[in-house]
Design a protein around this motif. Structure first.
Motif, short mmCIF file in Angstrom:
data_model
loop_
_atom_site.label_atom_id
_atom_site.label_comp_id
_atom_site.label_asym_id
_atom_site.label_seq_id
_atom_site.Cartn_x
_atom_site.Cartn_y
_atom_site.Cartn_z
N SER A 78 -8.73 4.50 2.31
CA SER A 78 -7.97 3.66 1.38
C SER A 78 -6.64 3.21 1.99
O SER A 78 -6.23 2.06 1.86
CB SER A 78 -7.72 4.43 0.08
OG SER A 78 -6.91 3.68 -0.80
N ALA A 79 -5.98 4.13 2.71
CA ALA A 79 -4.67 3.82 3.30
C ALA A 79 -4.80 2.82 4.44
O ALA A 79 -3.96 1.93 4.60
CB ALA A 79 -4.00 5.09 3.78
N PRO B 85 -11.85 9.65 2.13
CA PRO B 85 -11.61 8.48 1.27
C PRO B 85 -10.14 8.09 1.18
O PRO B 85 -9.81 6.91 1.07
CB PRO B 85 -12.15 8.93 -0.10
CG PRO B 85 -13.12 10.02 0.22
CD PRO B 85 -12.56 10.72 1.42
N VAL B 86 -9.26 9.09 1.24
CA VAL B 86 -7.82 8.81 1.17
C VAL B 86 -7.37 8.05 2.42
O VAL B 86 -6.63 7.07 2.36
CB VAL B 86 -7.01 10.11 1.01
CG1 VAL B 86 -5.53 9.80 0.85
CG2 VAL B 86 -7.50 10.91 -0.19
N ALA C 159 -7.34 0.68 4.93
CA ALA C 159 -8.11 -0.52 4.60
C ALA C 159 -7.27 -1.78 4.74
O ALA C 159 -7.76 -2.84 5.17
CB ALA C 159 -8.66 -0.42 3.19
N LYS D 141 -0.93 4.18 -1.65
CA LYS D 141 -2.02 4.79 -0.87
C LYS D 141 -1.46 5.71 0.21
O LYS D 141 -2.01 6.79 0.47
CB LYS D 141 -2.89 3.70 -0.26
CG LYS D 141 -3.58 2.82 -1.29
CD LYS D 141 -4.37 1.72 -0.65
CE LYS D 141 -5.11 0.88 -1.68
NZ LYS D 141 -4.21 0.25 -2.66
N GLY E 16 0.78 -1.23 0.00
CA GLY E 16 0.00 0.00 0.00
C GLY E 16 0.81 1.28 0.00
O GLY E 16 0.32 2.32 0.44
#
Length: 296
Positions: free
Chosen positions: A75-76, A71-72, A78, A44, A41
């Motif tokens: 995503s990171a 959202p950023v 997740a 991300k 990741g």
């Protein structure tokens, strides 16, 4: 009879001193987590750091700018969150085992079995209980402050401020009351949550004092980490250098930033292992003393 808060607070250092190999084993486990987090990741995290820097440089960021970070962040984290929960359960169980069952030294007290599953369940349950309780408390505080501000009555505003302290006290109280849940779960080899409440009865202030000492010790370790990290960042650019690669793909980022990611991961992994022992071992030592005083 209470236990010695000062004696229990330094149990983490004693664990590492008795078997220095545990610091290596736990550090390597943290290193695995960091390598997975960055190896899968890095793109991300680069996007997250770039977004954070852009927000800091903005003269007058709007609410929309902050909302765009959501959202950023998601995503990171997740990938990091599930891996962190599993590794955290494994390491928490290892620390408790090192104190409560010191003869089980194989693999630096690390296992992957039902103890770890139970610790994961307990950790999630306690996090949900404390999180929901603090969320409800802060909602009440926010409503009280909002109503006081709208009405213009100083007494209502003062009540809102007092409620902030009350909400903070509630979170601290819950954290202390649940603090023995993981050690008791490992010790009894069954899920223990609410029984931690009865186990801490009469020991609240000793546990709180012990926790404060452990946190102070952890901060000292953090300062050491900051000094070492600053030196390595000067040599490699540090993880913060990822922001400059936000427009690149994962493979390209790893090809260019792997020295910084690897060095930073190694430094943070072994410092995190020491912090783990310093912060978590005292609660296992406290439970061991309380259990002994009860004659169990």
């Amino acid at each position: 009879m209470s236990f010695s808060a000062t004696d229990a607070a330094f149990e983490g250092f004693r664990v590492v001193r008795r078997r220095p190999v545990v610091a290596l084993a736990w550090g390597l486990t943290y290193l695995l987590l960091y390598l997975v987090m960055f190896g899968l990741g890095a793109d991300k995290w680069a996007a997250l750091m770039a977004a954070g820097e852009a927000l800091e440089q903005s003269a007058n960021p709007s609410m929309a700018d902050f909302q765009a970070l959501g959202p950023v962040y998601a995503s990171a984290f997740a990938l990091a969150a599930p891996a962190g929960l599993v590794i955290g359960a494994v390491l928490s169980a290892a620390v408790a085992r090192a104190v409560l069952r010191p003869e089980e030294t194989r693999w630096g007290y690390l296992r992957l079995g039902m103890d770890e599953v139970r610790v994961l369940v307990v950790t999630l349950a306690v996090a949900v209980i404390v999180g929901l309780s603090s969320g409800v408390a802060m909602t009440v505080v926010g409503a009280a402050i909002g109503f006081g501000a709208a009405s213009g009555q100083p007494l209502l505003i003062l009540l809102g401020v007092l409620l902030i302290f009350a909400a903070f006290a509630l979170v601290v109280w819950l954290a202390v009351k649940f603090s023995l849940a993981v050690p008791m779960t490992v010790d009894r080899r069954k899920i223990v949550i609410l029984e931690s409440f009865s186990a801490t009865k009469g020991h609240f202030w000793a546990l709180l004092g012990m926790a404060v000492i452990a946190v102070v010790m952890s901060l000292i370790v953090s300062i050491l980490g900051m000094i070492i990290g600053a030196a390595t960042d000067l040599a490699t650019g540090g993880v913060q250098s990822l922001s400059r690669y936000a427009d690149l793909g994962l493979g390209q980022i790893l090809a260019r930033a792997w020295p910084a990611l690897l060095v930073s991961s190694i430094v943070n992994a072994f410092l995190s292992a020491l912090q783990l022992a310093v912060l978590y071992a005292p609660f296992s030592a406290a439970w061991q003393a309380i259990r002994t005083s009860r004659g169990r």
